[in-house]
Write an enzyme that holds these catalytic residues in place. Sequence first.
Site, PDB file in Angstrom:
ATOM      1  N   LYS A  22       9.665  -0.914  -1.935  1.00  0.00           N
ATOM      2  CA  LYS A  22       9.687  -0.046  -0.463  1.00  0.00           C
ATOM      3  C   LYS A  22       7.843  -0.098   0.028  1.00  0.00           C
ATOM      4  O   LYS A  22       7.595  -0.092   0.818  1.00  0.00           O
ATOM      5  CB  LYS A  22      10.063   1.625  -1.445  1.00  0.00           C
ATOM      6  CG  LYS A  22       9.273   2.900  -0.320  1.00  0.00           C
ATOM      7  CD  LYS A  22       8.513   3.584  -0.971  1.00  0.00           C
ATOM      8  CE  LYS A  22       7.558   4.582  -1.812  1.00  0.00           C
ATOM      9  NZ  LYS A  22       6.470   4.835  -1.189  1.00  0.00           N
ATOM     10  N   ASN A  23       6.911  -0.006  -1.376  1.00  0.00           N
ATOM     11  CA  ASN A  23       5.624  -0.491  -1.070  1.00  0.00           C
ATOM     12  C   ASN A  23       5.700  -1.974  -0.569  1.00  0.00           C
ATOM     13  O   ASN A  23       4.547  -2.166  -0.096  1.00  0.00           O
ATOM     14  CB  ASN A  23       5.059  -0.301  -2.590  1.00  0.00           C
ATOM     15  CG  ASN A  23       5.052   0.996  -2.350  1.00  0.00           C
ATOM     16  OD1 ASN A  23       5.401   2.581  -1.758  1.00  0.00           O
ATOM     17  ND2 ASN A  23       3.952   2.027  -3.464  1.00  0.00           N
ATOM     18  N   ARG A  92       2.393   9.659   4.224  1.00  0.00           N
ATOM     19  CA  ARG A  92       1.178   8.965   4.365  1.00  0.00           C
ATOM     20  C   ARG A  92       0.976   7.807   4.745  1.00  0.00           C
ATOM     21  O   ARG A  92      -0.300   7.419   5.296  1.00  0.00           O
ATOM     22  CB  ARG A  92       0.109   9.167   3.188  1.00  0.00           C
ATOM     23  CG  ARG A  92       0.234  10.658   2.834  1.00  0.00           C
ATOM     24  CD  ARG A  92      -0.471  10.658   1.735  1.00  0.00           C
ATOM     25  NE  ARG A  92      -2.278   9.734   1.629  1.00  0.00           N
ATOM     26  CZ  ARG A  92      -2.799  10.663   2.397  1.00  0.00           C
ATOM     27  NH1 ARG A  92      -3.455  11.585   2.900  1.00  0.00           N
ATOM     28  NH2 ARG A  92      -4.324   9.417   2.492  1.00  0.00           N
ATOM     29  N   CYS A 116      -2.124  15.927   0.056  1.00  0.00           N
ATOM     30  CA  CYS A 116      -0.503  15.443  -0.516  1.00  0.00           C
ATOM     31  C   CYS A 116      -0.469  15.678  -1.971  1.00  0.00           C
ATOM     32  O   CYS A 116      -1.902  16.248  -2.392  1.00  0.00           O
ATOM     33  CB  CYS A 116      -0.260  14.001  -0.455  1.00  0.00           C
ATOM     34  SG  CYS A 116      -1.142  13.085  -2.065  1.00  0.00           S
ATOM     35  N   ARG A 121      -6.463  12.011  -1.476  1.00  0.00           N
ATOM     36  CA  ARG A 121      -5.591  10.839  -1.240  1.00  0.00           C
ATOM     37  C   ARG A 121      -6.778  10.218   0.667  1.00  0.00           C
ATOM     38  O   ARG A 121      -5.484  10.517   1.585  1.00  0.00           O
ATOM     39  CB  ARG A 121      -3.972  10.537  -0.833  1.00  0.00           C
ATOM     40  CG  ARG A 121      -3.369  10.261  -1.865  1.00  0.00           C
ATOM     41  CD  ARG A 121      -2.064   9.798  -2.125  1.00  0.00           C
ATOM     42  NE  ARG A 121      -1.562   8.501  -1.864  1.00  0.00           N
ATOM     43  CZ  ARG A 121      -0.993   8.834  -2.132  1.00  0.00           C
ATOM     44  NH1 ARG A 121      -0.260   9.390  -2.200  1.00  0.00           N
ATOM     45  NH2 ARG A 121       0.480   6.804  -1.761  1.00  0.00           N
ATOM     46  N   ASP A 304       2.233   4.457 -10.337  1.00  0.00           N
ATOM     47  CA  ASP A 304       3.813   5.320  -9.636  1.00  0.00           C
ATOM     48  C   ASP A 304       4.456   5.269 -11.309  1.00  0.00           C
ATOM     49  O   ASP A 304       5.725   5.013 -10.958  1.00  0.00           O
ATOM     50  CB  ASP A 304       4.309   3.994  -9.039  1.00  0.00           C
ATOM     51  CG  ASP A 304       3.470   4.067  -7.531  1.00  0.00           C
ATOM     52  OD1 ASP A 304       2.931   5.219  -7.783  1.00  0.00           O
ATOM     53  OD2 ASP A 304       3.494   3.759  -6.979  1.00  0.00           O
ATOM     54  N   VAL A 326      -6.040   6.957 -11.691  1.00  0.00           N
ATOM     55  CA  VAL A 326      -5.948   6.458  -9.981  1.00  0.00           C
ATOM     56  C   VAL A 326      -6.269   7.887  -8.980  1.00  0.00           C
ATOM     57  O   VAL A 326      -6.705   7.798  -8.482  1.00  0.00           O
ATOM     58  CB  VAL A 326      -4.829   5.361  -9.447  1.00  0.00           C
ATOM     59  CG1 VAL A 326      -4.720   5.129  -8.431  1.00  0.00           C
ATOM     60  CG2 VAL A 326      -4.774   3.730 -10.491  1.00  0.00           C
ATOM     61  N   ARG A 397      13.069   9.068  -1.094  1.00  0.00           N
ATOM     62  CA  ARG A 397      11.849   8.835  -0.688  1.00  0.00           C
ATOM     63  C   ARG A 397      12.336   7.263  -0.802  1.00  0.00           C
ATOM     64  O   ARG A 397      11.460   6.400  -0.009  1.00  0.00           O
ATOM     65  CB  ARG A 397      10.636   9.560  -0.414  1.00  0.00           C
ATOM     66  CG  ARG A 397      10.315  10.344   0.390  1.00  0.00           C
ATOM     67  CD  ARG A 397       9.061  11.211   0.615  1.00  0.00           C
ATOM     68  NE  ARG A 397       8.115   9.962   0.211  1.00  0.00           N
ATOM     69  CZ  ARG A 397       6.771  10.245   0.094  1.00  0.00           C
ATOM     70  NH1 ARG A 397       5.974  10.602  -0.504  1.00  0.00           N
ATOM     71  NH2 ARG A 397       5.789   8.934   0.380  1.00  0.00           N
TER      72      ARG A 397
HETATM   73  C1  UD1 Z   1      -0.415   2.507  -2.525  1.00  0.00           C
HETATM   74  C2  UD1 Z   1       0.970   2.628  -2.954  1.00  0.00           C
HETATM   75  C3  UD1 Z   1       0.952   4.344  -4.134  1.00  0.00           C
HETATM   76  C4  UD1 Z   1       0.704   4.013  -4.942  1.00  0.00           C
HETATM   77  C5  UD1 Z   1      -0.724   4.088  -4.846  1.00  0.00           C
HETATM   78  C6  UD1 Z   1      -1.670   3.225  -5.921  1.00  0.00           C
HETATM   79  C7  UD1 Z   1       2.046   2.087  -0.650  1.00  0.00           C
HETATM   80  C8  UD1 Z   1       2.810   2.874   0.485  1.00  0.00           C
HETATM   81  N1  UD1 Z   1       2.122   3.487  -1.488  1.00  0.00           N
HETATM   82  O1  UD1 Z   1      -0.842   4.267  -2.499  1.00  0.00           O
HETATM   83  O2  UD1 Z   1       2.772   3.948  -4.254  1.00  0.00           O
HETATM   84  O3  UD1 Z   1       0.456   4.708  -5.606  1.00  0.00           O
HETATM   85  O4  UD1 Z   1      -1.071   2.487  -3.344  1.00  0.00           O
HETATM   86  O5  UD1 Z   1      -1.020   1.525  -6.761  1.00  0.00           O
HETATM   87  O6  UD1 Z   1       1.706   1.312  -0.779  1.00  0.00           O
HETATM   88  N2  UD1 Z   1      -8.954   6.019  -2.012  1.00  0.00           N
HETATM   89  C9  UD1 Z   1     -10.599   6.693  -1.119  1.00  0.00           C
HETATM   90  N3  UD1 Z   1     -10.321   6.244   0.353  1.00  0.00           N
HETATM   91  C10 UD1 Z   1      -9.068   5.633   1.275  1.00  0.00           C
HETATM   92  C11 UD1 Z   1      -8.509   4.852   0.569  1.00  0.00           C
HETATM   93  C12 UD1 Z   1      -8.147   4.803  -0.777  1.00  0.00           C
HETATM   94  O7  UD1 Z   1     -10.764   6.995  -1.451  1.00  0.00           O
HETATM   95  O8  UD1 Z   1      -9.655   5.346   2.101  1.00  0.00           O
HETATM   96  C13 UD1 Z   1      -8.369   6.874  -3.240  1.00  0.00           C
HETATM   97  C14 UD1 Z   1      -7.238   7.220  -3.101  1.00  0.00           C
HETATM   98  O9  UD1 Z   1      -7.474   8.705  -3.479  1.00  0.00           O
HETATM   99  C15 UD1 Z   1      -7.346   6.631  -4.488  1.00  0.00           C
HETATM  100  C16 UD1 Z   1      -7.180   5.278  -4.733  1.00  0.00           C
HETATM  101  O10 UD1 Z   1      -8.141   5.954  -3.652  1.00  0.00           O
HETATM  102  O11 UD1 Z   1      -7.934   7.673  -5.234  1.00  0.00           O
HETATM  103  C17 UD1 Z   1      -6.347   4.468  -4.683  1.00  0.00           C
HETATM  104  O12 UD1 Z   1      -5.597   4.522  -3.554  1.00  0.00           O
HETATM  105  P1  UD1 Z   1      -4.639   3.535  -2.633  1.00  0.00           P
HETATM  106  O13 UD1 Z   1      -4.818   2.234  -3.573  1.00  0.00           O
HETATM  107  O14 UD1 Z   1      -5.237   3.222  -1.404  1.00  0.00           O
HETATM  108  O15 UD1 Z   1      -3.233   4.564  -2.580  1.00  0.00           O
HETATM  109  P2  UD1 Z   1      -2.154   4.051  -1.282  1.00  0.00           P
HETATM  110  O16 UD1 Z   1      -2.466   2.753  -0.888  1.00  0.00           O
HETATM  111  O17 UD1 Z   1      -2.131   4.986  -0.048  1.00  0.00           O
END
Ligand code: UD1
Length: 418
Positions: A22-23, A92, A116, A121, A304, A326, A397
């Site tokens: 999915k990701n 998201r 969320c 996030r 995950d 994380v 999902r």
């Molecule tokens: C992606 C995955 C999700 C997985 C996560 C971490 C997809 C669609 N989803 O989510 O399944 O659990 O990676 O491996 O690929 N953060 C910030 N600011 C930002 C972006 C992120 O502070 O602009 C923080 C987040 O709150 C979190 C950390 O960075 O604590 C990592 O998040 P991120 O890698 O961005 O997760 P997603 O990309 O949303």
Amino acid sequence: MDKIIIEGGNTLKGKVKLSGAKNAALPVLSACILAGGHHRIQRVPALRDIRTIREIMSGMGVIFQDDNGTLLVNSEGICEKEASYDLVKTMRASILLLGPLLARLGKARISLPGGCAIGARPVNLHLKALAAMGVDMFLDHGYINASVDNLKGADIFFDIPTVTGTENIMMAAVRAKGKTILKNAAKEPEIINLADMLRGMGASIEGDGTDTIVINGVSELGTVEHTIIPDRIEAGTFMMAATMNRGEIEIEGCQPDHLTAVIKKLQSVGAKIEATSMGVLVKGPDIIKSVDIKTMPFPGFPTDLQAQFMAMMCIADGSSVIKEAVFENRFIHVNELQRMGADIVVDGDKAIVRGKRNLQAAQVMATDLRASASLILAGLVAGDGRTEVSRIYHLDRGYEAFEDKFRALGANMWREKA
Ligand code: UD1
């Protein structure tokens, strides 16, 4: 609302074939916007999140056609249309459309993802990087309005290695003028899969899979044929199921190098894991040893799979500490596992699990995608009755044909429609 019923206690044995990740599929479908024309994407899983991104993109003029397991994507007629709150609030990752829309149209209007279940996030790092590339942005009634005349390459340092943030900026940078350097970039296999697709379209990208990615923008990209990688989180979930049930499962399509940290932990727990010509064979031990984990960005232990690992530690011999590093607030499944008799104490970002011989069947509620999988794994070992997992739309999902795959392995499990 559908629920899944499990009569636990059966030993799981046999083969399971992984679906596409999915990701990996979400950024790849978003990237089809980058060049008008017909793209062919293979191994796209049939999941609710995929339907959501298709619905948003269809509203923007993209045409999808399913052709025997291959998804044909025609992005010729893409037009300016917003990604609405109603759809973005359910997924998201819709924010992944921002980079490609800016690269192709110079404009985008996307609902700002709200809170969320697993933490705040934010998407501030996506927006900060786009601003550095010359994008003007303002927030208007909950929507991000973004526009740019010419995207320009930039040096970007991510304060945290964000997966979708890295992907979003890669997709913007491939069409930007000049060189973009992403530092402290995410290194997940899904990033490499996206980079492979973008290179197939004619992009110039180096360093994906490391923390520094260098992208030289090109003025034109073409259509592509691309295959989604197998889902490593689905693979890890079946590995834990085999370990918990003293079962023996061959996971077809599993790429062990995507799961090094998970395999090491499962071996410490006592599972036997060997590579086969089709993927990986996992045999569960008689006694599950307790082992600590800490979630980390790739190549560390994936967040995950934290909930599923916790379900396993609930029946381990001894105590373990699970540290979630994380996301904040990713322990909502604890209350539901406790309803099944688990002994877990949460202390900030740590959960202390005291293993027990058995879990009890109970009625429980899925609270997020991976939490639903952990409750099903728990239900599969609770052999004293029926476990009912409600709010199963979370599971849909991200897991394709989950109960069918488990039934084929010998589980007594079915879905009841509401
Ligand atoms: C992606 C995955 C999700 C997985 C996560 C971490 C997809 C669609 N989803 O989510 O399944 O659990 O990676 O491996 O690929 N953060 C910030 N600011 C930002 C972006 C992120 O502070 O602009 C923080 C987040 O709150 C979190 C950390 O960075 O604590 C990592 O998040 P991120 O890698 O961005 O997760 P997603 O990309 O949303």
